[in-house]
Structure formats: C-alpha cells, structure tokens
Scaffold this motif. Structure first.
Motif, short mmCIF file in Angstrom:
data_model
loop_
_atom_site.label_atom_id
_atom_site.label_comp_id
_atom_site.label_asym_id
_atom_site.label_seq_id
_atom_site.Cartn_x
_atom_site.Cartn_y
_atom_site.Cartn_z
N ALA A 73 -0.79 -12.06 -3.39
CA ALA A 73 -1.86 -11.08 -3.17
C ALA A 73 -1.93 -10.09 -4.33
O ALA A 73 -3.02 -9.73 -4.78
CB ALA A 73 -1.65 -10.35 -1.84
N VAL A 74 -0.77 -9.65 -4.82
CA VAL A 74 -0.75 -8.70 -5.95
C VAL A 74 -1.35 -9.38 -7.19
O VAL A 74 -2.24 -8.83 -7.85
CB VAL A 74 0.68 -8.22 -6.24
CG1 VAL A 74 0.73 -7.44 -7.56
CG2 VAL A 74 1.19 -7.34 -5.10
N ILE A 138 -9.14 -3.27 -3.75
CA ILE A 138 -9.89 -2.01 -3.65
C ILE A 138 -9.22 -0.91 -4.46
O ILE A 138 -9.84 -0.25 -5.28
CB ILE A 138 -10.00 -1.57 -2.16
CG1 ILE A 138 -10.76 -2.61 -1.35
CG2 ILE A 138 -10.66 -0.21 -2.05
CD1 ILE A 138 -12.20 -2.79 -1.74
N ASP A 139 -7.92 -0.71 -4.23
CA ASP A 139 -7.22 0.39 -4.90
C ASP A 139 -7.11 0.17 -6.40
O ASP A 139 -7.26 1.10 -7.18
CB ASP A 139 -5.83 0.60 -4.27
CG ASP A 139 -5.95 1.27 -2.91
OD1 ASP A 139 -7.08 1.48 -2.47
OD2 ASP A 139 -4.91 1.57 -2.30
N THR A 140 -6.83 -1.07 -6.80
CA THR A 140 -6.71 -1.35 -8.24
C THR A 140 -8.05 -1.16 -8.93
O THR A 140 -8.13 -0.52 -9.98
CB THR A 140 -6.19 -2.78 -8.48
OG1 THR A 140 -4.99 -2.96 -7.73
CG2 THR A 140 -5.89 -3.01 -9.95
N MET A 178 -2.53 1.45 -7.74
CA MET A 178 -2.06 0.11 -7.43
C MET A 178 -0.86 0.15 -6.49
O MET A 178 -0.77 -0.64 -5.54
CB MET A 178 -1.65 -0.61 -8.72
CG MET A 178 -2.84 -1.14 -9.49
SD MET A 178 -2.37 -1.68 -11.14
CE MET A 178 -1.38 -3.10 -10.75
N PHE A 179 0.06 1.09 -6.74
CA PHE A 179 1.23 1.18 -5.87
C PHE A 179 0.84 1.62 -4.47
O PHE A 179 1.43 1.15 -3.49
CB PHE A 179 2.27 2.14 -6.47
CG PHE A 179 3.10 1.47 -7.53
CD1 PHE A 179 3.90 0.38 -7.21
CD2 PHE A 179 3.06 1.89 -8.85
CE1 PHE A 179 4.64 -0.28 -8.18
CE2 PHE A 179 3.81 1.25 -9.83
CZ PHE A 179 4.60 0.17 -9.49
N ALA A 180 -0.16 2.49 -4.37
CA ALA A 180 -0.65 2.90 -3.05
C ALA A 180 -1.18 1.68 -2.31
O ALA A 180 -0.91 1.49 -1.12
CB ALA A 180 -1.73 3.96 -3.20
N GLY A 181 -1.92 0.83 -3.03
CA GLY A 181 -2.45 -0.39 -2.42
C GLY A 181 -1.34 -1.35 -2.00
O GLY A 181 -1.39 -1.94 -0.92
N LYS A 183 1.68 -0.59 -1.17
CA LYS A 183 2.41 -0.04 -0.04
C LYS A 183 1.76 -0.50 1.27
O LYS A 183 2.43 -0.87 2.23
CB LYS A 183 2.36 1.50 -0.14
CG LYS A 183 3.56 2.21 0.43
CD LYS A 183 3.49 3.66 -0.01
CE LYS A 183 4.33 4.53 0.88
NZ LYS A 183 4.23 5.94 0.45
N VAL A 184 0.44 -0.46 1.30
CA VAL A 184 -0.29 -0.92 2.49
C VAL A 184 -0.18 -2.45 2.59
O VAL A 184 0.02 -3.00 3.66
CB VAL A 184 -1.78 -0.50 2.40
CG1 VAL A 184 -2.55 -1.02 3.61
CG2 VAL A 184 -1.89 1.01 2.31
N ALA A 185 -0.28 -3.11 1.42
CA ALA A 185 -0.34 -4.58 1.41
C ALA A 185 0.96 -5.23 1.90
O ALA A 185 0.91 -6.25 2.58
CB ALA A 185 -0.68 -5.07 0.00
N ILE A 186 2.11 -4.63 1.60
CA ILE A 186 3.37 -5.28 1.98
C ILE A 186 3.49 -5.37 3.50
O ILE A 186 3.91 -6.39 4.05
CB ILE A 186 4.61 -4.58 1.35
CG1 ILE A 186 5.89 -5.34 1.64
CG2 ILE A 186 4.76 -3.15 1.77
CD1 ILE A 186 6.19 -6.46 0.70
N SER A 187 3.05 -4.31 4.21
CA SER A 187 3.14 -4.39 5.68
C SER A 187 2.06 -5.32 6.23
O SER A 187 2.29 -6.01 7.22
CB SER A 187 3.04 -3.00 6.30
OG SER A 187 1.97 -2.29 5.76
N LEU A 188 0.90 -5.35 5.56
CA LEU A 188 -0.14 -6.28 5.99
C LEU A 188 0.29 -7.74 5.77
O LEU A 188 -0.05 -8.62 6.55
CB LEU A 188 -1.45 -6.01 5.25
CG LEU A 188 -2.20 -4.76 5.68
CD1 LEU A 188 -3.51 -4.63 4.91
CD2 LEU A 188 -2.49 -4.77 7.17
N ALA A 189 1.07 -7.98 4.69
CA ALA A 189 1.56 -9.34 4.43
C ALA A 189 2.47 -9.79 5.57
O ALA A 189 2.43 -10.95 6.01
CB ALA A 189 2.29 -9.38 3.10
#
Lengths: 248, 259
Positions: A73-74, A138-140, A178-181, A183-189
């Motif tokens: 995803a990243v 979105i965040d990137t 990017m890091f903010a994104g 942070k959200v993405a790891i839990s969504l994964a």
C-alpha cells in the motif's frame, strides 16, 4: 522525582495498561458475570499458554499478510500520489476513481477477491492493500502539493527539473504527511487482513482471523466481544475468545 | 535611446478573471544598464511584483517584448538570482545545504559552490552558522542566508521582491547597508522592488515610480548620491530632496495624502 520526570511518559502508559487489566480482572471476579461472557485476563492468559504454538503461528500468519499489505500500500500509494500531483489527467481520472472506490465498502469486495485469487494469502493481502492505500495516497498527495508558490518560483528561477523538485523539495516536504497517512494505514491493513481471513478462511489453517471466527462461532455469545475488540488487537483476542469457548 | 542589459518595450500583462480582464501592467518601457541598481517603487497593487516576475521569466507578458542581454526571454534566464519577500529556506536543510540547492538545481560544481557559499556567509556575518538549521536563526539572518543563496553562483542579474518588507526597522537598515556593501564589491544589475521611499533612494542609482489601475511607470529618478552611502546620508539635504520629490509625486498620483 528525577526518575518520574525523565520517564513520565513510560510510567503513565504502563500504569494505565496495568490498571485497566487489574480493573478487568477484579470486575470479572467480583461481578459474578458468567465466564463465557467475560473471562478474566488471568483466564485468557492461562488459555494462551495451553497452546502457545497455535496462537503464535496464527498471529504470525496474520502479521505477515498485514505487513505485506501495508508495504504494498505504501509503495503503490506513494507512486499513485506522485502521478496525481504531476499530471492533471491522472488527477482527474485516478483521483476521482480512488475517491469513488473508497466510498465502496471493501468488506463487500472481499468475497470477489477470494473468487479471483483463491483462499490463500494473495486475496487477503489484496483486501488489506485496498483498505490501507487510501490514506496514504490522500496524505502523500496533499503533502507533495502543499508547497508555497514562491518556493516553486525559486526552483523555477534555478531552472530545476520536475524530478529535482520532487526529490529535493516535494518529497522531504511531504514526509510528515506521509507518516500521518501510514499511521492510519497500518491499522487499516490489519483490519483488511482480518476481514480477508473472515471471508477466505475456508481451508486455511493458519490465521488469527480464522481462529477468531471459528472460536466465536462455537461460543456464540462472545461474538459481540470479539467484534468490538478484533479491530484493536487480533492476536490478543484469539486466546480471549478461545478462553470463552473453553470455559463454557 | 540605448538598449540596456534588461530591455522592456511596450510590456503589458492582462489577467483574465470571471468579472472581465484585469490589466496588471500597461505599456511598460524600461531600459536597465548593466551593473545598475534600480528600484521599482509603488503602492501595493501597482503591479511591481508582476513586473519583476515577468523580467524573471516566471510570468509571461501578454504583450510587448522583454530582452535580457539582447535575447528574448523564454522562461527564467541563465545568470539570474532572485530574492523573495520571505526567505523560503527549507526547514530540513542546514543553512549551507540551503545555499547548495542552487548548485544542485543549476547543475554546478558542488565543490566550487560550497567554497563560494562559505565565503558569502562570512561576508554576511553568518560564519559559524553554516551547519545550523533555519529555525535557529533570526529573521534578519535568515534573509541574509536567502540573499547568499541567490548570489552564490554570481548571477549577472539579481531580482529582489520586497526582500526586507517583513523585517523590523533596525534589521532593515542593517541589511540596506550590507546590500550596498555586497553590491559595491561586485556590481551586478539589480532590480529591487519596494514600497519604502527611503530604502529605494538609499540603495539605488535609479528609482522608477509606478502607479496603479492600470500598473504603469509614472516617473524615473536618477539618484546622484556619492557611494558608499552611510546611514548618515539620510540626514543630508540632497537625500531629503529626493525623498520630498518622490513623496510629492505619490501625492500627485493620489497614493499619499498631501495633508
């Protein structure tokens, strides 16, 4: 006092965690709630140690899919964001498509992925990627784009190429976003992986999600609990659900 | 009329807006000699920043012709340095790395540019700060570093867009002195945009006065004050005469109230 000041954060975190475990334990013991509804943490831990290998294997399988999904995803998300920022056509097509896709519940797509990719880890990874990629893109894109106009003018005066601007200005500028994104993405994964495991479970032996699903089905009552907690910590929850089944 | 190093003839700039066209610049004619320090002075909204962006190739003029060193302008020219209203230093780079970005973007030899950067920093009294980050420096020091970044590859043309507008009065005086010192060391063509009459007169060989609606050049003053000028020149009768003359011009244009 000096010890407190230097370790304030660590002490607070540890005492909050330990405190809630103690409260949970006391509550479970004093209130006489049947154990299959709310087993005490000591029971959960005891159950965990009855078959540590089983839980470890299941958790590791989930962890592996989660991390693979997150990594993909990243990678994909950053590439898409770069494309969106650099091309108007990409922004209008890709960005619109992504927003439209995001309003779709990915859980509903999970069965489709299983049909396409089988019940192995590819389908679960795909679910994880489709859920986790959105905040990263979105965040990137936001971070890459929010450059002060005069900074861009300065780079133009220095006759910088688009690649140079991306590498030396846009990318470092976008890192916090990017890091903010991420942070959200790891839990969504993780959510995506568990969802994938629920659906694909079938003949798969090793995954925490399946273990959850299986034990919950047997325990029935505890399904409410596992629904609430599965998002937070699937690997902590597997022995919990198992304990509920065991105690029945 | 001689053709200058920077030459603008009948330059106009019109922006399209939903409520019709807005004329930002109308029929600008300007010849700037090589090595000349020229200030563009005017009220806000008179198009002086737009004019500077047109000379720098950041905006294209709608009409007319801009030539630098005889060749027509197509994008930012080589040998151009630009200083903006804010320092635009990148927070994640040290001061010397911020200056080195010129070398990276213009594909210049990093060893030579680094040496030049350290020399310039010393000249601006910033030696010892090269490995600090921008947030560790005061506003005046940051703008000094930004000027170093624009000067590091020794451009022939330096464009400055209200570079000291955001600084306090004392720092501003200080930087005016340093600007003069640096310019006298290696005179280059400077176009300096400001809305401060004293600053324009103090620094310049020529002051161009602009008016708005539409943005146009109203008058052109040659400042014949001997250099180097010290801050004490501000007490001189000659200096005051220029100030009064320009102020009266703005009063006539209705920008300043005479009473």
């Amino acid at each position: 006092m000096a010890f407190w000041r230097t370790n304030e954060r660590a002490i607070t975190v540890v005492s909050v965690l330990a405190g809630s475990l103690v409260l949970w334990e006391l509550g479970a013991r004093i209130s006489h709630v049947p154990q299959f509804l709310l087993p005490a943490p000591s029971v959960v831990i005891a159950d965990l140690f009855k078959a540590p290998g089983l839980y470890a294997i299941n958790s590791l399988a989930t962890l592996r899919v989660t991390l693979t999904g997150f990594g993909l995803a990243v990678l994909l998300g950053v590439l898409l964001a770069v494309a969106i920022v650099h091309s108007r056509i990409m922004e209008h097509s890709l960005y619109t498509l992504l927003v439209a896709l995001n309003s779709l519940p990915k859980v509903a797509l999970a069965p489709l992925f299983v049909i396409w990719l089988g019940t192995g880890s590819p389908s679960k990874t795909t679910v994880a990627v489709t859920i986790a990629i959105f905040p990263i893109v979105i965040d990137t894109a936001l971070g890459l784009r929010s450059i002060e106009p005069d900074v861009m003018n300065m780079a133009k005066v220095m006759r910088a190429s688009r690649w140079q601007i991306l590498r030396r200005i846009r990318f470092p500028h976008a890192l916090p976003a990017m890091f903010a994104g991420m942070k959200v993405a790891i839990s969504l994964a993780l959510v995506g992986t568990i969802v994938g495991e629920f659906v694909a479970g079938g003949d798969l032996r090793h995954c925490a999600g399946l273990r959850l699903h299986h034990t919950a089905r047997c325990a029935r009552y505890s399904s409410i609990l596992y629904n609430r907690f599965s998002r937070a910590a699937a690997d902590a929850l597997a022995p919990f659900a198992a304990a509920a089944r065991h105690s029945r | 009329m001689t053709v200058g190093f920077v030459s603008l003839s009948h330059v106009g700039k019109t922006y399209a807006s939903p409520r019709g066209d807005v004329v930002a610049l109308a029929d600008i004619n300007l010849e700037i000699e090589p090595g000349e320090f020229i200030s563009v002075l005017g009220p806000s909204g008179c198009g002086k920043s737009t004019l500077l962006k047109c000379i720098g190739g950041l905006e294209t003029a709608t009409t007319g012709d801009i030539r630098i060193g005889g060749s027509p302008l197509a994008g930012p020219p080589r040998d151009l340095g630009m200083v903006f209203q804010t320092d635009l230093l990148l927070d994640w780079l040290t001061i010397v790395e911020n200056i080195m970005i010129t070398a990276h973007f213009k594909r210049l030899n990093p060893v030579i540019i680094r040496k030049k950067a350290l020399e310039l920093l010393a000249l601006f009294g910033l030696d010892g700060f090269e490995n600090r980050h921008p947030w560790e420096l005061s506003g005046g020091m940051r703008q000094r570093a930004a000027i170093c970044r624009a000067l590091v590859d020794d451009p022939k043309l330096l464009l400055m867009d209200e570079p000291f507008g955001a600084l306090d009065a004392m720092t501003r005086d200080d930087l005016n002195m340093e600007m003069q010192r640096i310019w006298m060391r290696s005179p280059k063509t400077v176009v300096f945009v400001t809305h401060s009459i004293p600053e324009a007169v103090f620094l310049s060989d020529r002051v161009v006065v602009m008016a708005r609606n539409p943005g146009r050049i109203e008058n052109d003053y040659r400042i014949d004050l001997p250099r180097p000028r010290s801050l004490a020149v501000r007490g001189a009768a000659e200096y005051s005469r220029y100030l009064t003359e320009i102020r009266d011009e703005f009063a006539r244009l209705g920008v300043l109230k005479a009473e």
